[in-house]
Scaffold this active site. Sequence first.
Site, PDB file in Angstrom:
ATOM      1  N   ARG A   1     -19.746  -3.879  22.704  1.00 37.77           N
ATOM      2  CA  ARG A   1     -20.953  -4.391  23.490  1.00 37.77           C
ATOM      3  C   ARG A   1     -20.210  -5.522  24.192  1.00 37.77           C
ATOM      4  O   ARG A   1     -19.475  -6.268  24.259  1.00 37.77           O
ATOM      5  CB  ARG A   1     -21.725  -4.980  22.558  1.00 37.77           C
TER       6      ARG A   1
ATOM      7  N   HIS B   1     -35.657  -4.057  22.404  1.00 38.88           N
ATOM      8  CA  HIS B   1     -35.093  -2.852  21.708  1.00 38.88           C
ATOM      9  C   HIS B   1     -34.918  -3.397  20.395  1.00 38.88           C
ATOM     10  O   HIS B   1     -35.066  -4.545  19.736  1.00 38.88           O
ATOM     11  CB  HIS B   1     -33.556  -2.644  22.307  1.00 38.88           C
TER      12      HIS B   1
ATOM     13  N   ASP C   1     -31.992  -9.246  24.639  1.00 36.06           N
ATOM     14  CA  ASP C   1     -30.797  -9.879  24.376  1.00 36.06           C
ATOM     15  C   ASP C   1     -30.849 -11.651  25.008  1.00 36.06           C
ATOM     16  O   ASP C   1     -31.116 -11.598  26.121  1.00 36.06           O
ATOM     17  CB  ASP C   1     -29.821  -9.013  24.679  1.00 36.06           C
TER      18      ASP C   1
ATOM     19  N   HIS D   1     -36.439  -7.410  20.330  1.00 41.30           N
ATOM     20  CA  HIS D   1     -35.795  -8.662  20.966  1.00 41.30           C
ATOM     21  C   HIS D   1     -35.330  -8.166  22.386  1.00 41.30           C
ATOM     22  O   HIS D   1     -35.095  -6.805  22.636  1.00 41.30           O
ATOM     23  CB  HIS D   1     -34.621  -9.147  20.303  1.00 41.30           C
TER      24      HIS D   1
END
Length: 290
Positions: free
Chosen positions: A281, A266, A110, A108
Amino acid sequence: MSALVQTAPSSLVVEPCENGFGARITGLDLTRPLDGETLAQVKAAFARHGVVSFPDQPLSLEQLEAFTLQMGPFGEDPFIAPMAGHPNVLELRREPDEKATNFGAGWHSDWSFQPQPPAATLLHAKVVPPVGGDTLFADCTRAYDTLSETMKQVLAPLRAVHSAARPYGTKGVFARETEKRTMQIITSQEAEKTQVHPLVRTHPVTGRKALFVSPVYTVGIEGMTEKEAGAILGFLFAHMTQPEFIFRHKWAEGTLLMWDNRCTVHFAEGGYDGHLRLMHRTTVAGDTPV
C-alpha cells in the site's frame, strides 16, 4: 525492466460500474511510466469514478512507487512500520494462522485525522486468498446529494473532529490487542490528538460536495455535546453506508486498486482465516479539506 514511457493513450479503456461509482481501467502497462495524455485520462477517470482498478499489473515495489509518484507526492503513513528500504510502502500481511482482526475492518477514510489527509490510496494485490477479503466502498458524494436541502443546510457550517485515538491511541483497539499480528502497529499518544475538518468537504478536482466523516476516525462535532454529535453522526454513518451507495471490490492477484479518500470511505472484510493475504500500500498526499 524498461523505463521507456508508455505512448499509446488510445489503448486505455475505462469500464464504469452501472451507477458510475467505481471503474475498471484496462489497456495499460503500469510497469512503465505513463505519457502525459494517458496520465491525464487516468486522473480524470479517477476523479469521475472515485475507485478505479487496474487488473493484471505485476508490479515490483519500485514500479508501485513510481506509479504512485505519477499521481502525486507520497502521503505520510503514521502508526504502522513501513517496509525495510521502502519508507513509503506498507505491507498489509496476514498469515494463515493469525487470529487478530483483519486490518481495516471498520468504515473509514484513510488518515482523515491529519491536517492534510491523503488524496488517494493505492493497494496492490500480491497474494489473494481463495475466499473472503473483499473491500467495500461507500460513495460519500452521492450520499450527500440524496440528503434533503434542509439537512444540507444544517450540515453546511459544521466541523467534524477527527482523531486516531480509537484504533492507535494508548488505550485504543490495537493497544488492547492480545492476539499476535504480523503487521507492526505503533500505538502512541500522538494518536490522541484531534484535527477539525469541514463535515461536508468540496472535492478540489470535481467541485462536488461529499460527507467527510467516518465511524473509525470521527469522534465529535465542534461546539456540540457528545449526545448531540452522536445523533447527527449516527444518522450520517447509517445513511452513507446504505447498500445503494456501496461498491464491492473482489480482489485478484496482480490487481492495483486506487481510491479517493476525499469522497469515499471503505471497509476491509475478513473471512479468509487459514489463508495468507499479502498487499502493498502507498498513499498520495492531499490538501487541506475545504
